[in-house]
Design a protein around this motif. Structure first.
Motif, mmCIF file in Angstrom:
data_model
loop_
_atom_site.group_PDB
_atom_site.id
_atom_site.type_symbol
_atom_site.label_atom_id
_atom_site.label_comp_id
_atom_site.label_asym_id
_atom_site.label_seq_id
_atom_site.Cartn_x
_atom_site.Cartn_y
_atom_site.Cartn_z
ATOM 1 N N GLY A 181 0.814 -1.199 0.000
ATOM 2 C CA GLY A 181 0.000 0.000 0.000
ATOM 3 C C GLY A 181 0.847 1.249 0.000
ATOM 4 N N TRP A 182 0.160 2.365 0.191
ATOM 5 C CA TRP A 182 0.810 3.670 0.166
ATOM 6 C C TRP A 182 1.129 4.097 1.600
ATOM 7 N N TYR A 183 2.399 4.250 1.884
ATOM 8 C CA TYR A 183 2.863 4.604 3.222
ATOM 9 C C TYR A 183 3.380 6.045 3.210
ATOM 10 N N SER A 184 2.850 6.871 4.099
ATOM 11 C CA SER A 184 3.437 8.197 4.254
ATOM 12 C C SER A 184 4.856 8.037 4.774
ATOM 13 N N LEU A 185 5.663 9.068 4.604
ATOM 14 C CA LEU A 185 7.034 9.010 5.108
ATOM 15 C C LEU A 185 7.046 8.719 6.609
ATOM 16 N N SER A 186 6.124 9.337 7.337
ATOM 17 C CA SER A 186 6.071 9.125 8.787
ATOM 18 C C SER A 186 5.713 7.686 9.125
ATOM 19 N N ALA A 187 4.722 7.133 8.427
ATOM 20 C CA ALA A 187 4.300 5.759 8.692
ATOM 21 C C ALA A 187 5.408 4.771 8.338
ATOM 22 N N ALA A 188 6.107 5.028 7.238
ATOM 23 C CA ALA A 188 7.201 4.143 6.841
ATOM 24 C C ALA A 188 8.307 4.141 7.886
ATOM 25 N N ARG A 189 8.624 5.302 8.424
ATOM 26 C CA ARG A 189 9.700 5.392 9.411
ATOM 27 C C ARG A 189 9.349 4.687 10.717
ATOM 28 N N GLU A 190 8.069 4.546 10.993
ATOM 29 C CA GLU A 190 7.650 3.879 12.228
ATOM 30 C C GLU A 190 7.630 2.354 12.086
ATOM 31 N N ALA A 191 7.763 1.845 10.873
ATOM 32 C CA ALA A 191 7.732 0.404 10.622
ATOM 33 C C ALA A 191 9.116 -0.207 10.850
ATOM 34 N N LEU A 192 9.168 -1.535 10.811
ATOM 35 C CA LEU A 192 10.447 -2.233 10.881
ATOM 36 C C LEU A 192 11.156 -2.040 9.549
ATOM 37 N N LEU A 193 12.294 -1.345 9.589
ATOM 38 C CA LEU A 193 13.041 -1.022 8.381
ATOM 39 C C LEU A 193 14.484 -1.468 8.525
ATOM 40 N N ALA A 194 15.095 -1.815 7.393
ATOM 41 C CA ALA A 194 16.541 -1.950 7.356
ATOM 42 C C ALA A 194 17.146 -0.549 7.442
ATOM 43 N N ASP A 195 18.347 -0.462 7.980
ATOM 44 C CA ASP A 195 19.001 0.841 8.088
ATOM 45 C C ASP A 195 19.123 1.515 6.729
#
Length: 233
Positions: A181-195
């Protein structure tokens, strides 16, 4: 999503290779040559900030499960020399070809668009039967990242950008990515991300803040080592 996902299916996605210590190469062995890969950041204007098409890797994957990533993967031999709906714009080709021959530069664009339809169902181009004709002219170049030498799986990954209005179709996954789906920058940063994904999001935020005519004039950037941002001039 289906449960019939291979345990390591889609392990060629270049995002997140820094998340699992088990990917470290054995001591005393020669560094693995990085595989050429491409990821595509499809974005649209949101109500307050840009939104990016992303998905979560299937929880059954042994390689970086449940991590939020961009669609992407390695360049296949079949990505070279295929017909396309349109060609890379001169400025995009020049940036991709800065560290690659023109044939590979073009194949990177094809791979990014192929991975998009394979992983999300969205089409950037046209289909003629089973053949994909990629709309390469819609692509912008953002940066590249090279996995550290100590990793057993390495990528020389280029990150490309395309506007959502150039894409058509309905989002439906292949099983590799969930929660597409479409993730805002803020929502993406709150998810589990690789560095590295987090760093690419920062790079994209700088890109999108510029006027469209200025974006291809950004400094050439590469991430090396532990995601160190360096000049790629």
């Amino acid at each position: 999503m289906t449960d019939a996902v291979k345990p390591d299916g889609g392990a060629d996605n270049p995002g997140g290779a820094d998340l699992r210590r088990s990917t470290a190469r054995a001591p005393g062995t020669r560094a693995v040559r990085p595989r050429h890969a491409a990821s595509l950041i499809v974005w649209r204007k949101g109500s307050g900030e840009p939104e990016i098409l992303m998905g979560v890797r299937h929880a059954k994957h042994k390689f970086m499960p449940s991590v939020l990533v961009f669609p992407g993967g390695r360049v296949d031999r079949a990505d070279h020399g295929v017909k396309a709906l349109s060609e890379l714009r001169p400025e995009t080709l020049a940036l991709l070809a800065h560290r690659a021959p023109p044939s590979l530069a073009r194949a990177l664009g094809v791979a990014a668009i192929r991975e998009l339809i394979e992983e999300t169902g969205l089409l950037l181009g046209e289909k003629q039967g089973d053949r994909l004709l990629a709309d390469l002219s819609s692509l912008d170049y953002l940066c590249r990242a090279v996995t550290p030498p100590m990793r057993a799986m390495r990528f020389n990954a280029r990150f490309l950008v395309a506007p959502a209005e150039a894409v058509r179709g309905e989002i439906h996954g292949s099983g590799e990515l969930e929660k597409l789906g479409w993730y805002s920058l803020s929502a993406a940063r709150e998810a589990l991300l690789a560095d590295i994904t987090r760093r690419i999001l920062e790079e994209f935020e700088q890109y999108v803040a510029l006027a469209p005519s200025e974006r291809h004039r950004r400094p050439k950037i590469v991430f090396r080592g532990n995601d160190n941002r360096m000049s790629d001039e």
